[in-house]
Design an enzyme around this catalytic site. Structure first.
Site, PDB file in Angstrom:
ATOM      1  N   GLU A 145      -9.473 -15.543   8.329  1.00  0.00           N
ATOM      2  CA  GLU A 145      -9.085 -16.870   8.815  1.00  0.00           C
ATOM      3  C   GLU A 145      -7.871 -16.761   9.743  1.00  0.00           C
ATOM      4  O   GLU A 145      -7.803 -17.434  10.779  1.00  0.00           O
ATOM      5  CB  GLU A 145      -8.759 -17.799   7.640  1.00  0.00           C
ATOM      6  N   GLU A 178      -0.052  -3.425  13.699  1.00  0.00           N
ATOM      7  CA  GLU A 178      -0.921  -3.351  12.534  1.00  0.00           C
ATOM      8  C   GLU A 178      -2.343  -3.673  12.940  1.00  0.00           C
ATOM      9  O   GLU A 178      -3.285  -2.983  12.585  1.00  0.00           O
ATOM     10  CB  GLU A 178      -0.446  -4.356  11.483  1.00  0.00           C
ATOM     11  N   SER A 214       0.842  -1.204   0.000  1.00  0.00           N
ATOM     12  CA  SER A 214       0.000   0.000   0.000  1.00  0.00           C
ATOM     13  C   SER A 214       0.871   1.246   0.000  1.00  0.00           C
ATOM     14  O   SER A 214       1.831   1.342   0.769  1.00  0.00           O
ATOM     15  CB  SER A 214      -0.902   0.033   1.229  1.00  0.00           C
TER      16      SER A 214
HETATM   17  C1  LIG Z   1      -5.943  -3.644   0.323  1.00  0.00           C
HETATM   18  C2  LIG Z   1      -4.718  -4.396   0.713  1.00  0.00           C
HETATM   19  C3  LIG Z   1      -3.626  -3.714   1.173  1.00  0.00           C
HETATM   20  C4  LIG Z   1      -2.453  -4.388   1.538  1.00  0.00           C
HETATM   21  N1  LIG Z   1      -1.379  -3.666   1.954  1.00  0.00           N
HETATM   22  C5  LIG Z   1      -0.215  -4.322   2.245  1.00  0.00           C
HETATM   23  C6  LIG Z   1       0.962  -3.605   2.568  1.00  0.00           C
HETATM   24  O1  LIG Z   1       0.956  -2.390   2.618  1.00  0.00           O
HETATM   25  N2  LIG Z   1       2.095  -4.268   2.835  1.00  0.00           N
HETATM   26  C7  LIG Z   1       2.140  -5.635   2.807  1.00  0.00           C
HETATM   27  O2  LIG Z   1       3.187  -6.184   3.088  1.00  0.00           O
HETATM   28  N3  LIG Z   1       1.040  -6.354   2.495  1.00  0.00           N
HETATM   29  C8  LIG Z   1      -0.122  -5.736   2.195  1.00  0.00           C
HETATM   30  N4  LIG Z   1      -1.245  -6.460   1.842  1.00  0.00           N
HETATM   31  C9  LIG Z   1      -1.123  -7.905   1.761  1.00  0.00           C
HETATM   32  C10 LIG Z   1      -1.917  -8.652   2.803  1.00  0.00           C
HETATM   33  O3  LIG Z   1      -1.270  -8.576   4.038  1.00  0.00           O
HETATM   34  C11 LIG Z   1      -2.050 -10.081   2.293  1.00  0.00           C
HETATM   35  O4  LIG Z   1      -2.819 -10.040   1.126  1.00  0.00           O
HETATM   36  C12 LIG Z   1      -2.732 -10.977   3.295  1.00  0.00           C
HETATM   37  O5  LIG Z   1      -1.918 -11.167   4.421  1.00  0.00           O
HETATM   38  C13 LIG Z   1      -3.114 -12.325   2.681  1.00  0.00           C
HETATM   39  O6  LIG Z   1      -2.070 -12.938   2.015  1.00  0.00           O
HETATM   40  P1  LIG Z   1      -2.249 -13.468   0.514  1.00  0.00           P
HETATM   41  O7  LIG Z   1      -2.813 -12.353  -0.274  1.00  0.00           O
HETATM   42  O8  LIG Z   1      -0.953 -14.038   0.118  1.00  0.00           O
HETATM   43  O9  LIG Z   1      -3.331 -14.590   0.599  1.00  0.00           O
HETATM   44  P2  LIG Z   1      -3.056 -16.109   0.920  1.00  0.00           P
HETATM   45  O10 LIG Z   1      -2.177 -16.200   2.105  1.00  0.00           O
HETATM   46  O11 LIG Z   1      -2.625 -16.801  -0.320  1.00  0.00           O
HETATM   47  O12 LIG Z   1      -4.510 -16.572   1.326  1.00  0.00           O
HETATM   48  C14 LIG Z   1      -5.488 -17.070   0.421  1.00  0.00           C
HETATM   49  C15 LIG Z   1      -6.630 -17.670   1.228  1.00  0.00           C
HETATM   50  O13 LIG Z   1      -6.126 -18.752   2.014  1.00  0.00           O
HETATM   51  C16 LIG Z   1      -6.429 -18.552   3.352  1.00  0.00           C
HETATM   52  N5  LIG Z   1      -5.356 -19.047   4.197  1.00  0.00           N
HETATM   53  C17 LIG Z   1      -4.026 -18.855   4.058  1.00  0.00           C
HETATM   54  N6  LIG Z   1      -3.370 -19.400   5.077  1.00  0.00           N
HETATM   55  C18 LIG Z   1      -4.285 -19.947   5.883  1.00  0.00           C
HETATM   56  C19 LIG Z   1      -4.245 -20.654   7.113  1.00  0.00           C
HETATM   57  N7  LIG Z   1      -3.105 -20.905   7.750  1.00  0.00           N
HETATM   58  N8  LIG Z   1      -5.413 -21.061   7.642  1.00  0.00           N
HETATM   59  C20 LIG Z   1      -6.583 -20.821   7.018  1.00  0.00           C
HETATM   60  N9  LIG Z   1      -6.689 -20.165   5.878  1.00  0.00           N
HETATM   61  C21 LIG Z   1      -5.563 -19.728   5.320  1.00  0.00           C
HETATM   62  C22 LIG Z   1      -6.582 -17.060   3.513  1.00  0.00           C
HETATM   63  O14 LIG Z   1      -7.379 -16.735   4.634  1.00  0.00           O
HETATM   64  C23 LIG Z   1      -7.247 -16.681   2.219  1.00  0.00           C
HETATM   65  O15 LIG Z   1      -8.628 -16.896   2.325  1.00  0.00           O
HETATM   66  C24 LIG Z   1      -2.413  -5.794   1.471  1.00  0.00           C
HETATM   67  C25 LIG Z   1      -3.541  -6.495   1.025  1.00  0.00           C
HETATM   68  C26 LIG Z   1      -4.684  -5.810   0.642  1.00  0.00           C
HETATM   69  C27 LIG Z   1      -5.858  -6.595   0.168  1.00  0.00           C
END
Ligand SMILES: Cc1cc2nc3c(=O)[nH]c(=O)nc-3n(C[C@H](O)[C@H](O)[C@H](O)COP(=O)(O)OP(=O)(O)OC[C@H]3O[C@@H](n4cnc5c(N)ncnc54)[C@H](O)[C@@H]3O)c2cc1C
Lengths: 414, 375
Positions: free
Chosen positions: A380, A253, A170
């Site tokens: 989750e 955070e 972000s």
């Molecule tokens: C609007 C927005 C702003 C953001 N800003 C930042 C930022 O400034 N800096 C930064 O570093 N990141 C940022 N993010 C990233 C954000 O932290 C991640 O998208 C988030 O942590 C999820 O990771 P992922 O997208 O890799 O999803 P994944 O980890 O691939 O998850 C996919 C699905 O699997 C589920 N899942 C994954 N692991 C598990 C588990 N152990 N148990 C159950 N379910 C699970 C998740 O809940 C989700 O439903 C941002 C995201 C968004 C949407």
């Protein structure tokens, strides 16, 4: 149990109110009030410019980052004073969302782990909004599984050389600095080989590419690192201790995001009070009332939960993982509220933007809401945190626990 | 601002919890559930001796004169312990009605009897299906005599006196309703026990036939007094519900740690973890709403009507949610008579109706919020 201000609190409130009354950018008040739902845009001005100007004005008068120590650009205020300020700042507080990552996460991490001279140099301009910070944690391979990240940092003389890619960052496109979590040792289990740094986003080799979001806006980015050099003195914490450092960021955070989330309820209540359905005012309808009441008690429950947390904080107790519930509850609530508001609009609800009911407030809310349930930890992950850290249930079974990082199978890994 | 109970109040909570853990074990609750007694007399006596029955009753009328925050603290523990005693009917309903509307003589007589554990009281409001509403009151009062049937009356079969809502006018307005006190020991009533969802707190049908009654509060003021009584009781019941929610969550958590399936603690399965996390969330929201209600109640703030309705809804939802999912976590065991899960499930669902249903309180909340917004 007491909701009234103490004499000191009342005095603080009066001073804050007077100052805000005399100094806030009132010309944007109405727009800010109406864009409180994830679509902070101003028609005739650049929101970042307006936010920076307001933040600077606050900082000059001693109202920025109230709870930070004075030497780092804050005011040394109590948690209660911070809340009073937020109450008084009202819709203008929307503008500080532009700095939420810097103020809520990067700042506290710097405060906990940076060298004193860096704190004095970098924190005041962060507090005053002159410099914007971003948080470079997530990667294509590691979002929820933050420790699965692959961006490499290799020591070269007094510098570290960074190669890799971050994603969903972000504000990276307008940030001056960032905190960066890297892998410094791929031969040890994943949590043990991480190291944290802060860096100048203008360093050679940093490339920021905005991503277009589902909502249509572009608030987050991909960030590529090609032989980016970071001096060792910009390391935060020990080599290999990056996981612990990042936990400080993530804890902050959750409370920063948790405290800032809107629920959409006040907007929906107001809307239902004026909306006419076929049979009369929406608010007279039994089904509408049931929905409203259900959301009303969630919204008030969250509000009073955060007040309990603040009371605990002001007694010197530490905020715990229970703060995860704010984002968890509000995230899906705002999504449901928006869906319901559009349902009430019937076929016309499909129209969004300026031509829509209320200039498309609820449509904008609907399109932004999915992000709230993902950013800062998904629903989750929040439930896992509550289950494990509050209720003491066992952690998920980890197949990668004691395996060296470079032996863990990862989709897409080279 | 300080949004928490004081150290003294927390100490009182510990004291009440300790007392109830000793004197109100699940075994004691079961004795009432199994029909061995209509309520736990020993416990009732003990509660009186501890000063818990009169904690919010002024000293002038035989109470401890502590206050409503203290009563909230005790209510939470009563709910945790699932206490099989007529606490809510006597202390939240009858005593509150007397506190609001009683004459000095009435207060002296009945409040001190409540505080000492000598008198069980109740509120006779409902007449069959339906929610609190003046139009649902059909029982009449004329010349100090009541005629009509009330049901369900909480703890009606063991109560010594009842505060009775009666119709004294025919204008079709709230002012048609007046309140009366009836000493049930004086005769003129026929009392029948009813089976009900939660046998640890009985329900009865009471038939009044030319029954002598003494006015409580001014004639025609009945509905306005009742509204206040129900609001206060809503907050106090919310604390019982919060206590019950917490206990149900705790039982589920403990079982999830204890029970092994597929070679693992069931608490390590995410579906179970997340169910328990959601229980924690609803219990926490209910607790926070109830704290606000407690503040409004103790300061008699203008916010009480809205705060009471919010506490009521939130706590009702939380207790039902936690009680039902506690059974789910326990699997087949949860559905046995032997396990305690169903006691909380019964209590949760009975309490959800006792002051009027959830949909009634939803209506109340929205009306009150509208009124506030209009003001
Ligand atoms: C609007 C927005 C702003 C953001 N800003 C930042 C930022 O400034 N800096 C930064 O570093 N990141 C940022 N993010 C990233 C954000 O932290 C991640 O998208 C988030 O942590 C999820 O990771 P992922 O997208 O890799 O999803 P994944 O980890 O691939 O998850 C996919 C699905 O699997 C589920 N899942 C994954 N692991 C598990 C588990 N152990 N148990 C159950 N379910 C699970 C998740 O809940 C989700 O439903 C941002 C995201 C968004 C949407």
């Amino acid at each position: 149990m007491n909701f009234d201000d103490t004499p000191q609190e009342a005095e603080f409130r009066a001073t804050a109110r007077a100052w805000i009354g005399a100094n806030a950018p009132k010309q944007y008040e109405d727009e800010l009030r109406k864009s409180s739902l994830g679509r902070t845009q101003l028609k005739n001005a650049n929101i970042l410019d307006v936010a920076k100007a307001w933040q600077k004005k606050k900082a000059d008068a001693g109202w920025a980052c109230l709870h930070w120590p004075k030497e780092y650009g804050g005011r040394g205020s109590s948690p209660i004073e911070r809340v009073i300020w937020q109450q008084e700042e009202g819709p203008f507080g929307q503008l500080s969302r532009m700095f939420i990552i810097g103020h809520g996460m990067c700042g506290p991490t710097m405060m906990a782990f940076a060298r004193e001279e860096h704190k004095r140099a970098y924190l005041p301009p962060l507090a005053s909004g002159e410099k914007v910070w971003c948080q470079l944690f997530s990667e294509p391979a590691g979002g929820s599984d933050v420790a699965g990240l692959r961006t490499r940092a290799e020591k070269d003389g007094d510098d570290w050389v960074i190669n890799g890619q971050k994603i969903w960052t972000s504000g990276a496109h307008y940030s001056d600095y960032g905190i960066l979590l890297t892998r410094t040792d791929p031969t040890v289990p994943k949590h043990k080989g991480l190291t944290m740094f802060f860096l100048d986003m203008k360093s050679p080799g940093v490339e920021v590419r905005p991503i277009k979001q589902a909502s249509g806006a572009s608030d987050f980015n991909e960030v590529y690192f090609t032989n980016v050099r970071i001096p060792d003195h910009q390391r935060l914490g020990e080599v290999g201790d990056g996981w612990n450092v990042s936990l400080t960021t993530l804890m902050n955070e959750r409370s920063a995001i948790g405290a800032a989330v809107s629920t959409g309820f006040p907007e929906l209540f107001e809307y239902c009070s004026s909306l006419m359905l076929d049979d009369g005012p929406a608010i007279d309808d039994r089904a509408v009332r049931a929905k409203l009441a259900n959301w009303a008690v969630k919204a008030s429950g969250l509000k009073y939960t955060s007040m309990r947390a603040i009371s605990a904080l002001s007694k010197g107790e530490r905020p715990g993982p229970e703060n995860s519930i704010g984002k968890l509850v509000a995230g899906s609530m705002i999504q449901d509220v928006a869906t319901y508001a559009l349902d009430l609009q019937g076929a016309g609800g499909v129209v969004s933007g300026e031509d829509a009911e209320l200039a498309g407030r609820f449509q904008a809310m609907l399109l932004r809401a999915p992000g709230t349930r993902v950013e800062g930890g998904t629903d989750e992950i929040m439930r896992n945190i509550i289950a494990e850290r509050v209720l003491g249930l066992p952690g998920d079974i980890r197949v990668d626990k004691d395996v060296p990082f470079n032996k863990i199978p990862t989709k897409g890994r080279d | 601002m300080n949004f928490d109970f004081s150290d003294d109040q927390k100490q009182l909570r510990d004291q009440a919890r300790k007392f109830l853990t000793e004197k109100c074990s699940p075994k004691a609750v079961r004795a009432v559930l199994d029909g061995k007694a209509p309520y736990d007399k020993e416990l009732w006596k003990g509660l009186a001796e501890m000063g818990f029955l009169g904690v919010a009753i002024p000293e002038d009328f035989g109470g401890a004169g502590a206050g409503h925050l203290e009563l909230c603290v005790i209510a939470e523990e009563m709910g945790r312990a699932n206490a099989p005693v007529p606490f809510s009917s006597t202390v939240y309903l009858a005593a509150e009605a007397l506190l609001i509307a009683g004459s000095d003589a009435q207060k002296k007589k009945w409040l001190s009897a409540i505080a000492s554990g000598e008198a069980i009281g109740t509120l006779a409001l409902f007449e069959g299906k339906g929610n609190p509403s003046p139009k649902n009151v059909k029982l009449t009062a004329a010349n100090g005599m009541l005629n009509g049937v009330k049901k369900p009356v909480a703890d009606g079969a063991i109560a010594d006196f009842a505060v009775v809502a009666a119709r004294t006018g025919s204008s079709g307005r709230d002012g048609d309703i007046s309140l009366f006190i009836v000493d049930l020991r004086d005769g003129g009533v026929e009392v029948k026990s009813l089976t009900n969802l939660d046998p640890t707190r009985g329900q009865a049908e009471i038939t009044f036939r030319d029954c002598k009654a003494e006015p409580l509060g001014a004639a025609g003021e009945g509905w306005s007094i009742l509204t206040q009584v129900l609001d206060r009781a809503a907050v106090l019941c919310a604390f019982e519900q919060v206590g019950g929610s917490d206990r149900a969550l705790e039982m589920g958590r403990d079982y999830a740690l204890d029970r092994i399936a597929f070679g693992r603690q069931i608490g390590s399965f995410q579906a179970v973890k997340h169910m328990l996390a959601d229980m924690y969330v609803s219990a926490t929201l209910a607790r926070s709403n109830s704290y606000y209600g407690a503040w409004a109640l103790s300061t008699n703030a203008g916010e009480l009507p809205e705060a009471a309705a919010a506490a009521r809804i939130s706590a009702t939802q939380a207790f039902q949610h936690c009680a039902k999912n506690n059974i789910q976590v326990h699997g087949g065991m949860g559905f046995t008579w032997e396990f305690d899960c169903h006691m909380y499930y019964r209590r949760a669902n009975a309490m959800a109706l006792g002051l009027g249903s959830l949909s009634y309180w939803e209506d109340q909340l929205i009306d009150r919020m509208r009124k506030k917004n209009a003001a």
